[in-house]
Design a protein around this motif. Structure first.
Motif, mmCIF file in Angstrom:
data_model
loop_
_atom_site.group_PDB
_atom_site.id
_atom_site.type_symbol
_atom_site.label_atom_id
_atom_site.label_comp_id
_atom_site.label_asym_id
_atom_site.label_seq_id
_atom_site.Cartn_x
_atom_site.Cartn_y
_atom_site.Cartn_z
ATOM 1 N N GLY A 7 0.819 -1.216 0.000
ATOM 2 C CA GLY A 7 0.000 0.000 0.000
ATOM 3 C C GLY A 7 0.849 1.259 0.000
ATOM 4 N N LEU A 8 0.541 2.181 -0.915
ATOM 5 C CA LEU A 8 1.307 3.434 -1.019
ATOM 6 C C LEU A 8 0.406 4.642 -0.739
ATOM 7 N N GLY A 9 -0.376 4.543 0.337
ATOM 8 C CA GLY A 9 -1.081 5.710 0.860
ATOM 9 C C GLY A 9 -0.121 6.487 1.759
ATOM 10 N N CYS A 63 0.434 6.270 4.832
ATOM 11 C CA CYS A 63 1.113 5.379 5.776
ATOM 12 C C CYS A 63 2.283 4.659 5.092
ATOM 13 N N GLY A 64 2.002 4.032 3.940
ATOM 14 C CA GLY A 64 3.053 3.311 3.221
ATOM 15 C C GLY A 64 4.144 4.243 2.711
ATOM 16 N N LEU A 65 3.726 5.444 2.261
ATOM 17 C CA LEU A 65 4.713 6.415 1.735
ATOM 18 C C LEU A 65 5.718 6.809 2.819
ATOM 19 N N PHE A 95 4.530 -2.494 -2.755
ATOM 20 C CA PHE A 95 3.586 -3.038 -3.743
ATOM 21 C C PHE A 95 2.246 -2.345 -3.572
ATOM 22 N N GLU A 96 1.771 -1.742 -4.641
ATOM 23 C CA GLU A 96 0.533 -0.957 -4.623
ATOM 24 C C GLU A 96 -0.391 -1.507 -5.713
ATOM 25 N N ARG A 97 -1.625 -1.810 -5.339
ATOM 26 C CA ARG A 97 -2.551 -2.421 -6.321
ATOM 27 C C ARG A 97 -2.957 -1.435 -7.415
ATOM 28 N N GLN A 104 -10.015 5.415 -3.854
ATOM 29 C CA GLN A 104 -9.425 4.708 -2.704
ATOM 30 C C GLN A 104 -8.084 4.062 -3.050
ATOM 31 N N PHE A 105 -7.892 3.622 -4.288
ATOM 32 C CA PHE A 105 -6.739 2.787 -4.634
ATOM 33 C C PHE A 105 -5.837 3.456 -5.674
ATOM 34 N N GLY A 106 -4.555 3.495 -5.370
ATOM 35 C CA GLY A 106 -3.572 4.042 -6.297
ATOM 36 C C GLY A 106 -2.577 4.894 -5.521
ATOM 37 N N THR A 127 -5.020 11.155 -1.860
ATOM 38 C CA THR A 127 -4.621 11.937 -3.039
ATOM 39 C C THR A 127 -5.749 12.820 -3.555
ATOM 40 N N PHE A 128 -6.960 12.235 -3.679
ATOM 41 C CA PHE A 128 -8.104 13.042 -4.145
ATOM 42 C C PHE A 128 -8.836 13.517 -2.905
ATOM 43 N N SER A 129 -8.300 14.545 -2.267
ATOM 44 C CA SER A 129 -8.856 14.959 -0.981
ATOM 45 C C SER A 129 -8.684 16.453 -0.854
ATOM 46 N N GLU A 169 0.135 -1.475 -9.827
ATOM 47 C CA GLU A 169 -0.713 -2.532 -10.402
ATOM 48 C C GLU A 169 -0.238 -3.902 -9.909
ATOM 49 N N SER A 170 0.100 -3.965 -8.627
ATOM 50 C CA SER A 170 0.654 -5.177 -8.017
ATOM 51 C C SER A 170 -0.115 -5.483 -6.737
ATOM 52 N N ARG A 171 -1.282 -6.073 -6.893
ATOM 53 C CA ARG A 171 -2.102 -6.369 -5.721
ATOM 54 C C ARG A 171 -1.540 -7.574 -4.977
ATOM 55 N N VAL A 172 -1.475 -7.460 -3.654
ATOM 56 C CA VAL A 172 -1.012 -8.574 -2.827
ATOM 57 C C VAL A 172 -2.226 -9.427 -2.473
ATOM 58 N N ASP A 173 -2.175 -10.701 -2.851
ATOM 59 C CA ASP A 173 -3.332 -11.586 -2.640
ATOM 60 C C ASP A 173 -3.118 -12.611 -1.538
ATOM 61 N N GLU A 226 -4.666 3.590 8.590
ATOM 62 C CA GLU A 226 -6.119 3.668 8.769
ATOM 63 C C GLU A 226 -6.797 2.295 8.681
ATOM 64 N N GLY A 227 -6.374 1.466 7.742
ATOM 65 C CA GLY A 227 -7.033 0.175 7.544
ATOM 66 C C GLY A 227 -6.847 -0.749 8.727
ATOM 67 N N ALA A 228 -5.722 -0.627 9.411
ATOM 68 C CA ALA A 228 -5.457 -1.481 10.560
ATOM 69 C C ALA A 228 -6.173 -0.950 11.800
HETATM 70 C C1 LIG Z 1 -12.111 11.715 -0.873
HETATM 71 C C2 LIG Z 1 -11.325 11.657 0.410
HETATM 72 C C3 LIG Z 1 -10.944 12.845 1.025
HETATM 73 C C4 LIG Z 1 -10.188 12.815 2.202
HETATM 74 N N1 LIG Z 1 -9.756 13.997 2.747
HETATM 75 C C5 LIG Z 1 -8.906 13.987 3.794
HETATM 76 C C6 LIG Z 1 -8.324 15.181 4.288
HETATM 77 O O1 LIG Z 1 -8.551 16.271 3.766
HETATM 78 N N2 LIG Z 1 -7.482 15.100 5.350
HETATM 79 C C7 LIG Z 1 -7.202 13.904 5.964
HETATM 80 O O2 LIG Z 1 -6.431 13.889 6.929
HETATM 81 N N3 LIG Z 1 -7.732 12.755 5.517
HETATM 82 C C8 LIG Z 1 -8.564 12.760 4.444
HETATM 83 N N4 LIG Z 1 -9.086 11.588 3.971
HETATM 84 C C9 LIG Z 1 -8.731 10.345 4.677
HETATM 85 C C10 LIG Z 1 -7.292 9.946 4.327
HETATM 86 O O3 LIG Z 1 -7.149 9.951 2.953
HETATM 87 C C11 LIG Z 1 -6.970 8.591 4.911
HETATM 88 O O4 LIG Z 1 -7.134 8.675 6.310
HETATM 89 C C12 LIG Z 1 -5.526 8.188 4.611
HETATM 90 O O5 LIG Z 1 -5.291 8.193 3.229
HETATM 91 C C13 LIG Z 1 -5.229 6.807 5.182
HETATM 92 O O6 LIG Z 1 -3.924 6.461 4.834
HETATM 93 P P1 LIG Z 1 -3.417 4.956 4.720
HETATM 94 O O7 LIG Z 1 -2.089 5.042 4.101
HETATM 95 O O8 LIG Z 1 -3.581 4.293 6.027
HETATM 96 O O9 LIG Z 1 -4.450 4.236 3.724
HETATM 97 P P2 LIG Z 1 -4.841 4.605 2.231
HETATM 98 O O10 LIG Z 1 -4.579 6.018 1.941
HETATM 99 O O11 LIG Z 1 -6.221 4.107 2.052
HETATM 100 O O12 LIG Z 1 -3.827 3.751 1.339
HETATM 101 C C14 LIG Z 1 -3.887 2.364 1.270
HETATM 102 C C15 LIG Z 1 -3.291 1.919 -0.066
HETATM 103 O O13 LIG Z 1 -3.149 0.499 -0.031
HETATM 104 C C16 LIG Z 1 -3.439 -0.017 -1.315
HETATM 105 N N5 LIG Z 1 -3.831 -1.434 -1.167
HETATM 106 C C17 LIG Z 1 -4.909 -1.920 -0.530
HETATM 107 N N6 LIG Z 1 -4.928 -3.260 -0.588
HETATM 108 C C18 LIG Z 1 -3.830 -3.628 -1.286
HETATM 109 C C19 LIG Z 1 -3.316 -4.885 -1.690
HETATM 110 N N7 LIG Z 1 -3.926 -6.029 -1.377
HETATM 111 N N8 LIG Z 1 -2.173 -4.895 -2.412
HETATM 112 C C20 LIG Z 1 -1.534 -3.743 -2.747
HETATM 113 N N9 LIG Z 1 -1.990 -2.532 -2.393
HETATM 114 C C21 LIG Z 1 -3.127 -2.462 -1.655
HETATM 115 C C22 LIG Z 1 -4.566 0.864 -1.811
HETATM 116 O O14 LIG Z 1 -4.635 0.836 -3.226
HETATM 117 C C23 LIG Z 1 -4.181 2.231 -1.258
HETATM 118 O O15 LIG Z 1 -3.458 2.993 -2.203
HETATM 119 C C24 LIG Z 1 -9.848 11.574 2.804
HETATM 120 C C25 LIG Z 1 -10.250 10.376 2.191
HETATM 121 C C26 LIG Z 1 -10.979 10.412 1.003
HETATM 122 C C27 LIG Z 1 -11.402 9.124 0.361
#
Ligand SMILES: Cc1cc2nc3c(=O)[nH]c(=O)nc-3n(C[C@H](O)[C@H](O)[C@H](O)COP(=O)(O)OP(=O)(O)OC[C@H]3O[C@@H](n4cnc5c(N)ncnc54)[C@H](O)[C@@H]3O)c2cc1C
Length: 536
Positions: A102-104, A106-108, A124-126, A154-156, A162-164, A229-233, A509-511
């Motif tokens: 995951g490259l959200g 947290c991963g970044l 690895f990011e799906r 949600q994904f990418g 990113t779109f926030s 484009e590398s989903r972990v299954d 966030e997911g955890a």
């Molecule tokens: C439209 C929108 C607006 C938001 N606005 C704000 C804001 O203004 N301020 C704020 O603080 N928060 C905002 N949030 C919430 C914030 O984006 C999340 O809290 C934050 O991104 C969580 O980070 P994360 O890295 O834990 O998870 P995520 O950002 O969800 O990243 C998880 C990544 O893991 C990847 N992934 C998942 N499963 C797999 C797999 N099996 N294999 C490989 N890759 C996988 C996903 O593709 C995703 O890219 C917003 C959310 C949305 C949807």
């Protein structure tokens, strides 16, 4: 160096006036101060007729300055991030490389810390890289491109952040000063510099796309790898449940003993996969509701009164919590001043709302999630079925899809009609901003009764605090289901590893350990630091 807090100055003040106020606070004259650095600037709008700026500044004062106001003046703390000081950096040839899924945010930031420390993480990011992802997302919103379950809001690259609106504040405690470090890294990657001093900074989608790309490029330049484009299954475990590696959707396997799972709150099949592998997870409370839109000009007047429209203030934000008895409350979530309501589903056949803004926050409407708490007993979660919250979210997302006509349009209603339990037939002065479009509807048809009743109950109370909130023409669009994760991948508080799967670091966030961009980034850093420590 002294830190002076709670310096209040009128909007439009000059630099000289700030210097004068700082000098007065420490009982000296403006020439008695050397350098003056603004550490934080907040807009104080508690009194609408006296909106002002509230500063924390650092000053070099003449030796021997007597500090009179000890409550607001003291030695300036250094606020430097030092968690990695003294730790050995990695050796790419000898040390096993950590893997991040995951490259959200947290991963970044887990990746950036590990890369800076020489551990060359493999990520690895799906989803797709930010550029092609943006084309998929905006193409879907504008109806030129089919919905893509692997490339969406949600994904990418950059994850859900990113779109926030890119709001960068958090209530997470930050004794280790990771947040200022993150903000400096974001600025170095192209974020606007004002995020360093504003109390409520934001970046905006238009700038975030470039920022996340630059952070990824830095990880790669430091020896890391990023695979899109590398989903972990699958997570591969040995007989003692120690992590051995991962398997990708294309069948490739990658070995590692340190696996960061930073998958966000929408990776539903990945949650099912780790549950099936025996990784301990538990259900947790989350929220469900609608996006509500008001004219931004009305919110500006409600918050800033006669100061409305001053460029220094920008579009006004708001935040509320309305308690509805002992069990539930209604609250605003992810408020986007001058923003858009956007389609945020990650599954075909579901409608999910959320909000975003660009840096300028210049759109006509203000929007926020208008959310109601959902407790595990509302979705009948049991120890045997910790994923019940996902089924609950999915049910209402599908219902919204059907009520919206089955074409990814969202059901929307005027607030006045919601209050009278009546389907809307049209919209009034507030034009819904949701792309790919809305269908006038009755939101009682696609939300649980306890949610719509709680929304109705909360409106008048919120209106007392935020004048105009009850505007009958305000638009509510459904359904908002992804405010936080419905599960927790429980980890040991000291090792930050899964309680029953050594080598697995659930994060972000997911955890269930973060909520928002900054807290997810902080959690990624904490986990990365722990991995570095474990390799000493
Ligand atoms: C439209 C929108 C607006 C938001 N606005 C704000 C804001 O203004 N301020 C704020 O603080 N928060 C905002 N949030 C919430 C914030 O984006 C999340 O809290 C934050 O991104 C969580 O980070 P994360 O890295 O834990 O998870 P995520 O950002 O969800 O990243 C998880 C990544 O893991 C990847 N992934 C998942 N499963 C797999 C797999 N099996 N294999 C490989 N890759 C996988 C996903 O593709 C995703 O890219 C917003 C959310 C949305 C949807």
């Amino acid at each position: 160096m002294l830190e002076i807090r709670e310096l209040t100055l009128p909007i439009g003040h000059t630099d000289a006036e700030l210097r004068q106020a700082a000098a007065a606070a420490i009982g000296t004259h403006p020439e008695g101060i050397g350098s003056l650095t603004i550490w934080k600037r907040a807009i104080d709008a508690r009194k609408r007729d006296r909106v002002s700026f509230n500063y924390t500044v650092h000053v070099d004062a003449e030796p021997g300055t007597t500090i009179r106001n000890k409550a607001h003046v003291g030695p300036a703390p250094d606020r430097i991030y030092r968690e990695l000081d003294g730790l050995r950096s990695g050796n790419r040839e000898k040390d096993a490389r950590p893997v991040i899924v995951g490259l959200g945010p947290c991963g970044l930031f887990a990746g950036l810390v590990l890369a800076r420390m020489g551990f060359a993480p493999r990520i690895f990011e799906r989803g797709k890289a930010a550029g092609p992802r943006a084309r998929d997302v905006t193409g879907f919103w504008r109806r030129g491109v089919e919905f893509n379950p692997e490339s969406n809001v949600q994904f990418g690259e950059g994850g859900a952040g990113t779109f926030s609106d890119g709001k960068l504040y958090t209530q997470t405690k930050d004794r280790e000063h990771r947040r200022p470090w993150i903000l400096h890294e974001l600025v170095a990657a192209g974020a606007p510099e004002d995020i360093l001093l504003k109390a409520r900074p934001h970046i905006g989608t238009d700038r975030l796309i470039k920022v996340v790309r630059h952070l990824r490029e830095e990880i790669i330049a430091l020896g890391g790898e990023v695979h899109f484009e590398s989903r972990v299954d699958a997570v591969l475990l040995d007989a003692n449940r120690q992590v051995q590696g991962i398997r990708l959707a294309n069948g490739d396997t990658i070995e590692t003993r340190n696996l960061v799972l930073a998958i966000g709150h929408s990776a539903r099949e990945t949650f099912s996969m780790i549950h099936a592998s025996g990784v301990f997870i538990e259900p947790k409370a989350f929220s469900i509701g609608v996006r509500i839109e008001h004219p931004q000009s009305m919110i500006d007047r409600a918050q800033y009164g006669r100061f409305t429209g001053l460029p220094e203030l920008g579009s006004a934000p708001y935040k509320f919590v309305q308690h509805l008895g002992a069990r539930r409350s209604a609250y605003s979530f992810c408020m986007c001043p001058g923003g858009l309501v956007v389609a945020s589903s990650s599954e075909p056949g579901g409608v999910v709302t959320n909000g975003m803004s660009s840096y300028a926050r210049a759109e006509a409407n203000a929007n926020s999630g208008f959310m109601i708490d959902v407790l595990p007993e509302d979705f009948c979660a049991t120890d045997a079925n910790p994923l019940a919250g996902i089924a609950f979210q999915r049910k209402w997302e599908k219902r919204a899809f059907e009520v919206g006509g089955g074409d990814y349009k969202a059901p929307a209603q005027k607030l006045g009609d919601l209050m009278r339990r009546k389907a809307s037939r049209n919209f009034g002065d507030v034009v819904p901003s949701y792309e790919p479009g809305v269908v006038p509807a009755n939101l009682d048809d696609c939300l649980p009764q306890f949610v719509t009743n709680s929304l109705r109950k909360a409106v008048s109370g919120v209106d007392k605090k935020l004048k105009g909130f009850a505007l009958p023409d305000a638009v509510v669009t459904g359904v908002e289901t992804r405010s936080s994760s419905p599960i927790r991948i429980t980890r040991d508080p000291a090792s930050l590893q899964s309680v029953n799967t050594p080598g697995l670091y659930p994060a972000g966030e997911g955890a269930g350990y973060a909520g928002g961009i900054i807290s997810a980034a902080i959690d990624g850093m904490r986990v990365a630091e722990q991995i570095v420590r474990s390799m000493q």
